[in-house]
Scaffold this motif. Sequence first.
Motif, mmCIF file in Angstrom:
data_model
loop_
_atom_site.group_PDB
_atom_site.id
_atom_site.type_symbol
_atom_site.label_atom_id
_atom_site.label_comp_id
_atom_site.label_asym_id
_atom_site.label_seq_id
_atom_site.Cartn_x
_atom_site.Cartn_y
_atom_site.Cartn_z
ATOM 1 N N LEU A 271 0.833 -1.198 0.000
ATOM 2 C CA LEU A 271 0.000 0.000 0.000
ATOM 3 C C LEU A 271 0.875 1.257 0.000
ATOM 4 O O LEU A 271 0.574 2.242 -0.696
ATOM 5 C CB LEU A 271 -0.933 -0.001 1.213
ATOM 6 N N GLN A 272 1.977 1.217 0.750
ATOM 7 C CA GLN A 272 2.881 2.356 0.799
ATOM 8 C C GLN A 272 3.503 2.615 -0.571
ATOM 9 O O GLN A 272 3.681 3.769 -0.976
ATOM 10 C CB GLN A 272 3.988 2.104 1.834
ATOM 11 N N ALA A 273 3.808 1.536 -1.306
ATOM 12 C CA ALA A 273 4.376 1.687 -2.650
ATOM 13 C C ALA A 273 3.394 2.391 -3.574
ATOM 14 O O ALA A 273 3.782 3.260 -4.371
ATOM 15 C CB ALA A 273 4.748 0.320 -3.225
ATOM 16 N N TYR A 274 2.097 2.049 -3.452
ATOM 17 C CA TYR A 274 1.077 2.701 -4.274
ATOM 18 C C TYR A 274 0.992 4.196 -3.957
ATOM 19 O O TYR A 274 0.865 5.027 -4.861
ATOM 20 C CB TYR A 274 -0.290 2.049 -4.060
ATOM 21 N N PHE A 275 1.050 4.531 -2.672
ATOM 22 C CA PHE A 275 1.004 5.941 -2.282
ATOM 23 C C PHE A 275 2.232 6.696 -2.805
ATOM 24 O O PHE A 275 2.125 7.846 -3.256
ATOM 25 C CB PHE A 275 0.911 6.081 -0.759
ATOM 26 N N ASN A 276 3.392 6.038 -2.741
ATOM 27 C CA ASN A 276 4.616 6.658 -3.248
ATOM 28 C C ASN A 276 4.526 6.923 -4.753
ATOM 29 O O ASN A 276 4.967 7.972 -5.243
ATOM 30 C CB ASN A 276 5.824 5.769 -2.951
ATOM 31 N N ALA B 180 10.433 5.135 -5.644
ATOM 32 C CA ALA B 180 9.179 5.143 -4.885
ATOM 33 C C ALA B 180 8.813 3.750 -4.396
ATOM 34 O O ALA B 180 8.269 3.591 -3.301
ATOM 35 C CB ALA B 180 8.049 5.710 -5.754
#
Length: 313
Positions: free
Chosen positions: A2-7, A118
């Motif tokens: 999920l953090q990768a998607y936000f990045n 990212a």
Amino acid sequence: MLQAYFNILVIFLLMFVGYWLSYKQWFSNRTADMFSKLVLNLSLPFSMFLNITSNFTRDEFMTLFSGITIPLLSMLLTLFISFGYRRIFHISENRKGTFSTMVTCSNTIFIGLPINLAIFGELSIPFVLLYYIVNTTIFWTIGIYLIASDSPKMEEVQVSFYPLVALKKIFSPALLGFIIGLIWMMLSLRVPTLITGFGTYLADLTTPLSMFAIGIMVYFNGIKNLKMNKDIAGVLIGRFVFSPLIVWLLGQWIKVPELMLQVFIIQSAMPVQNSVPILARTYEADEEFAASSMGYSVLIYMLYIPILLKLIF
């Protein structure tokens, strides 16, 4: 995940800022050229140097170059597949070379580097550069010849093609920054605090300036001017299906670290190289086809990258 998607969302928001400020007439088409020069000649070389000298030891780095076989083989295989595809689907004669170049070579720096940072962080940078070395070498040798071959004045174009120009493009400041950093690391030299501080500020400009430049290019190419046809669809299939699939298949045969393979897959599935429309105009090839292919590949990539991440993780 999920953090990768936000990045990644943050990365694309930067691109939209570049697009919006172009719409507001803050940026001109020449601004993209200026940002590109700043990234390639200043911020990216410092980024490469600092990453190599701070994140790797001599022994760790020696294992990296074993993986360069994958991008080399994958790009050559993709190139040959593009030759077969354009014969089967009757790609227009004045687009064949540009088509093969766009299918084979990807945008490894202006989009590839920010996206990999990212997703994976700074440890991905050496793998990004390995793919970049192969991608740039093929683009400025085979690729530029193929684009020139689309010109109705091919004989005249051949006269103006110099190997030294290609060599200068391959040994770019970014690659030289990498090589200097490599030598520095191999000699176990300490990086002075002044260089670290100064270089870090410049290196931090790489991602925002790269995405601003892409946003500016998309705006001035004109979304309304994009025209889909079977040839452009073939470019998108090559970029987003054939290219990453070949890398993945080679990764099942040639064993490399998991992170390296993941970075190579991401790099192989990047949008069209942003220099293609410029070279198409220079060599009197089909500039509209090249610009539309690049525009579509950037826009569709925003929807495509979450799917690709789901598949490789």
